[in-house]
Motif scaffolding. Structure first.
Motif, PDB file in Angstrom:
ATOM      1  N   UNK A  31       0.851  -1.119  -0.038  1.00 10.21           N
ATOM      2  CA  UNK A  31       0.035   0.050   0.035  1.00 10.21           C
ATOM      3  C   UNK A  31       0.820   1.104  -0.058  1.00 10.21           C
ATOM      4  N   UNK A  32       2.042   1.231   0.792  1.00 11.19           N
ATOM      5  CA  UNK A  32       2.698   2.254   0.563  1.00 11.19           C
ATOM      6  C   UNK A  32       3.392   2.534  -0.492  1.00 11.19           C
ATOM      7  N   UNK A  33       3.767   1.562  -1.240  1.00  7.11           N
ATOM      8  CA  UNK A  33       4.192   1.786  -2.806  1.00  7.11           C
ATOM      9  C   UNK A  33       3.003   2.374  -3.707  1.00  7.11           C
ATOM     10  N   UNK A  34       2.025   2.065  -3.516  1.00  2.96           N
ATOM     11  CA  UNK A  34       0.846   2.485  -4.372  1.00  2.96           C
ATOM     12  C   UNK A  34       0.601   3.989  -4.119  1.00  2.96           C
ATOM     13  N   UNK A  35       0.716   4.409  -2.845  1.00  2.00           N
ATOM     14  CA  UNK A  35       0.572   5.643  -1.959  1.00  2.00           C
ATOM     15  C   UNK A  35       1.521   6.574  -2.746  1.00  2.00           C
ATOM     16  N   UNK A  36       2.628   6.235  -3.098  1.00  2.00           N
ATOM     17  CA  UNK A  36       3.739   7.043  -3.520  1.00  2.00           C
ATOM     18  C   UNK A  36       2.903   7.887  -4.766  1.00  2.00           C
ATOM     19  N   UNK A  37       2.176   7.126  -5.502  1.00  2.00           N
ATOM     20  CA  UNK A  37       1.438   7.885  -6.414  1.00  2.00           C
ATOM     21  C   UNK A  37       0.752   9.113  -6.209  1.00  2.00           C
ATOM     22  N   UNK A  41      -6.068  -5.847  -9.483  1.00  2.00           N
ATOM     23  CA  UNK A  41      -6.255  -7.152  -8.494  1.00  2.00           C
ATOM     24  C   UNK A  41      -5.258  -7.569  -7.707  1.00  2.00           C
ATOM     25  N   UNK A  42      -4.842  -6.269  -6.621  1.00  2.00           N
ATOM     26  CA  UNK A  42      -4.102  -6.725  -5.467  1.00  2.00           C
ATOM     27  C   UNK A  42      -4.710  -6.056  -4.331  1.00  2.00           C
ATOM     28  N   UNK A  43      -6.001  -5.827  -4.224  1.00  2.00           N
ATOM     29  CA  UNK A  43      -6.718  -5.132  -3.092  1.00  2.00           C
ATOM     30  C   UNK A  43      -6.564  -5.840  -1.937  1.00  2.00           C
ATOM     31  N   UNK A  44      -6.443  -7.196  -1.989  1.00  2.00           N
ATOM     32  CA  UNK A  44      -6.056  -7.983  -0.897  1.00  2.00           C
ATOM     33  C   UNK A  44      -4.821  -7.802  -0.329  1.00  2.00           C
ATOM     34  N   UNK A  45      -3.923  -7.098  -0.866  1.00  2.00           N
ATOM     35  CA  UNK A  45      -2.651  -6.570  -0.462  1.00  2.00           C
ATOM     36  C   UNK A  45      -2.601  -5.469   0.347  1.00  2.00           C
ATOM     37  N   UNK A  57       3.253  18.253   4.046  1.00  2.00           N
ATOM     38  CA  UNK A  57       3.300  17.264   4.975  1.00  2.00           C
ATOM     39  C   UNK A  57       3.193  15.726   4.529  1.00  2.00           C
ATOM     40  N   UNK A  58       2.709  16.029   3.310  1.00  2.00           N
ATOM     41  CA  UNK A  58       2.691  14.444   2.710  1.00  2.00           C
ATOM     42  C   UNK A  58       1.450  13.647   3.166  1.00  2.00           C
ATOM     43  N   UNK A  59       0.556  14.236   3.981  1.00  2.00           N
ATOM     44  CA  UNK A  59      -0.783  13.723   4.460  1.00  2.00           C
ATOM     45  C   UNK A  59      -1.730  13.257   3.440  1.00  2.00           C
ATOM     46  N   UNK A  60      -2.003  12.070   3.329  1.00  2.00           N
ATOM     47  CA  UNK A  60      -3.002  11.337   2.719  1.00  2.00           C
ATOM     48  C   UNK A  60      -4.453  11.793   2.817  1.00  2.00           C
ATOM     49  N   UNK A  61      -5.187  12.193   2.370  1.00  2.00           N
ATOM     50  CA  UNK A  61      -6.914  12.746   2.514  1.00  2.00           C
ATOM     51  C   UNK A  61      -7.705  11.318   2.446  1.00  2.00           C
ATOM     52  N   UNK A  62      -8.807  11.455   3.101  1.00  2.00           N
ATOM     53  CA  UNK A  62      -9.680  10.338   2.557  1.00  2.00           C
ATOM     54  C   UNK A  62      -9.710   9.998   1.116  1.00  2.00           C
ATOM     55  N   UNK A  63      -9.978  11.191   0.296  1.00  2.00           N
ATOM     56  CA  UNK A  63      -9.929  10.934  -1.173  1.00  2.00           C
ATOM     57  C   UNK A  63      -8.620  10.433  -1.653  1.00  2.00           C
ATOM     58  N   UNK A  64      -7.725  10.678  -1.129  1.00  2.00           N
ATOM     59  CA  UNK A  64      -6.273   9.988  -1.686  1.00  2.00           C
ATOM     60  C   UNK A  64      -6.670   8.426  -1.318  1.00  2.00           C
ATOM     61  N   UNK A  65      -6.807   8.087   0.083  1.00  2.00           N
ATOM     62  CA  UNK A  65      -7.114   6.586   0.347  1.00  2.00           C
ATOM     63  C   UNK A  65      -7.825   5.975  -0.745  1.00  2.00           C
ATOM     64  N   UNK A  66      -8.860   6.635  -0.991  1.00  2.00           N
ATOM     65  CA  UNK A  66     -10.108   6.074  -2.012  1.00  2.00           C
ATOM     66  C   UNK A  66      -9.534   5.638  -3.184  1.00  2.00           C
ATOM     67  N   UNK A  67      -8.664   6.850  -3.606  1.00  2.00           N
ATOM     68  CA  UNK A  67      -7.962   6.526  -5.108  1.00  2.00           C
ATOM     69  C   UNK A  67      -6.915   5.150  -5.098  1.00  2.00           C
ATOM     70  N   UNK A  68      -6.110   5.095  -3.908  1.00  2.00           N
ATOM     71  CA  UNK A  68      -5.339   4.290  -3.688  1.00  2.00           C
ATOM     72  C   UNK A  68      -5.798   2.714  -3.481  1.00  2.00           C
ATOM     73  N   UNK A  69      -7.068   2.647  -2.733  1.00  2.00           N
ATOM     74  CA  UNK A  69      -7.963   1.392  -2.711  1.00  2.00           C
ATOM     75  C   UNK A  69      -8.562   1.005  -4.337  1.00  2.00           C
ATOM     76  N   UNK A  70      -9.097   2.096  -5.018  1.00  2.00           N
ATOM     77  CA  UNK A  70      -9.403   1.862  -6.315  1.00  2.00           C
ATOM     78  C   UNK A  70      -8.272   1.176  -7.119  1.00  2.00           C
ATOM     79  N   UNK A  71      -7.235   2.047  -7.061  1.00  2.00           N
ATOM     80  CA  UNK A  71      -6.082   1.418  -7.800  1.00  2.00           C
ATOM     81  C   UNK A  71      -5.721   0.011  -7.595  1.00  2.00           C
ATOM     82  N   UNK A  72      -5.588  -0.308  -6.379  1.00  2.00           N
ATOM     83  CA  UNK A  72      -5.097  -1.737  -6.254  1.00  2.00           C
ATOM     84  C   UNK A  72      -6.189  -2.655  -6.538  1.00  2.00           C
ATOM     85  N   UNK A  73      -7.512  -2.185  -6.542  1.00  2.00           N
ATOM     86  CA  UNK A  73      -8.590  -3.089  -6.894  1.00  2.00           C
ATOM     87  C   UNK A  73      -8.649  -3.430  -8.426  1.00  2.00           C
TER      88      UNK A  73
END
Length: 239
Positions: A81-87, A114-118, A95-111
């Motif tokens: 997840x940290x690697x994907x979050x670099x995007x 096909x790596x949502x389970x990681x 400060x590099x703080x991820x927002x709720x929207x950033x986390x949604x985008x990260x989750x969506x990219x992982x899904x």
């Protein structure tokens, strides 16, 4: 709609011109595989379009772009997840703080890849969510997810299947084709995977000495363009 437009572009290093006067355009929603002999300028073109090196002449217009390079990546004590979050970091606060929207985008990219389970944010060595614990095929999916998290209209990939076995080479190219079609992205791939490129790409960008042709595989075959580019009839090889 064109996401990439190139006009009389010349590329190379210093005074060495590798390709000159290239002109073509890439559409939204298509996956284009770039083929050609070693040294014909495939990686140079990608690096120029990505802004990693200057052009030597001409011009190009390109929408925002994400890049996936060939190099094997090793990241100690870093979760998937940290690697994907670099995007998302170019879009975060100081400060590099991820927002709720950033986390949604990260989750969506992982899904999407096909790596949502990681997705658990852990750095435990040997755990399935540690980046270095993944297979080469899974790592490539993570890097593609990182590019997706940037939410750019264009993704450039330099030999994304270089270190993969055949099943994973097929899966990665199928994944990229699906992402181009479903998300309307322009995906340009430098590759040596001739058979897979012919079967899976929407169009082929075929580079030969000081020329580039952008056509469907069938059109290029019909005009014998591959023989010109590779210096041999690659479809009728005598053993």
């Amino acid at each position: 709609m064109y996401n990439v437009s190139i006009h009389n572009l010349s590329i190379g290093y210093g005074e060495k011109v590798v390709q000159r006067d290239l002109s073509f355009a890439l559409e939204a929603g298509e996956m284009v595989c770039m083929l050609g002999r070693n040294g014909c300028g495939k990686s140079t073109l990608l690096r120029t379009l990505a802004g990693l090196q200057p052009s030597l002449g001409g011009s190009f217009e390109i929408a925002d772009v994400a890049v996936v390079l060939t190099d094997r990546v090793s990241l100690e004590n870093t979760s998937v997840r940290e690697v994907v979050a670099m995007g998302r970091y170019p879009y975060t606060s100081f400060l590099g703080t991820l927002t709720k929207e950033d986390n949604r985008i990260i989750d969506e990219a992982m899904r999407d890849v096909g790596i949502g389970n990681r997705g658990r944010d852990t750095r435990v060595p040997g755990d399935g969510t540690s980046f270095n614990a993944l297979s080469d095929g899974e790592k490539q999916r993570v890097l593609i997810a990182k590019a997706l998290a940037q939410q750019t209209p264009v993704i450039l990939l330099d030999e994304p299947t270089a270190h993969l076995d055949l099943p994973n080479r097929i899966l990665v190219l199928q994944l990229l084709r699906r992402l181009a079609h479903e998300q309307g992205k322009t995906i340009l791939i430098s590759t040596h995977e001739l058979d897979l490129a012919l079967r899976l790409s929407d169009r082929i960008l075929l580079l030969s000495e000081n020329s580039a042709e952008l056509e469907t595989a069938d059109h290029l075959k019909a005009k014998d363009a591959f023989t010109k580019a590779f210096g041999m009839d690659i479809f009728n090889i005598e053993l």
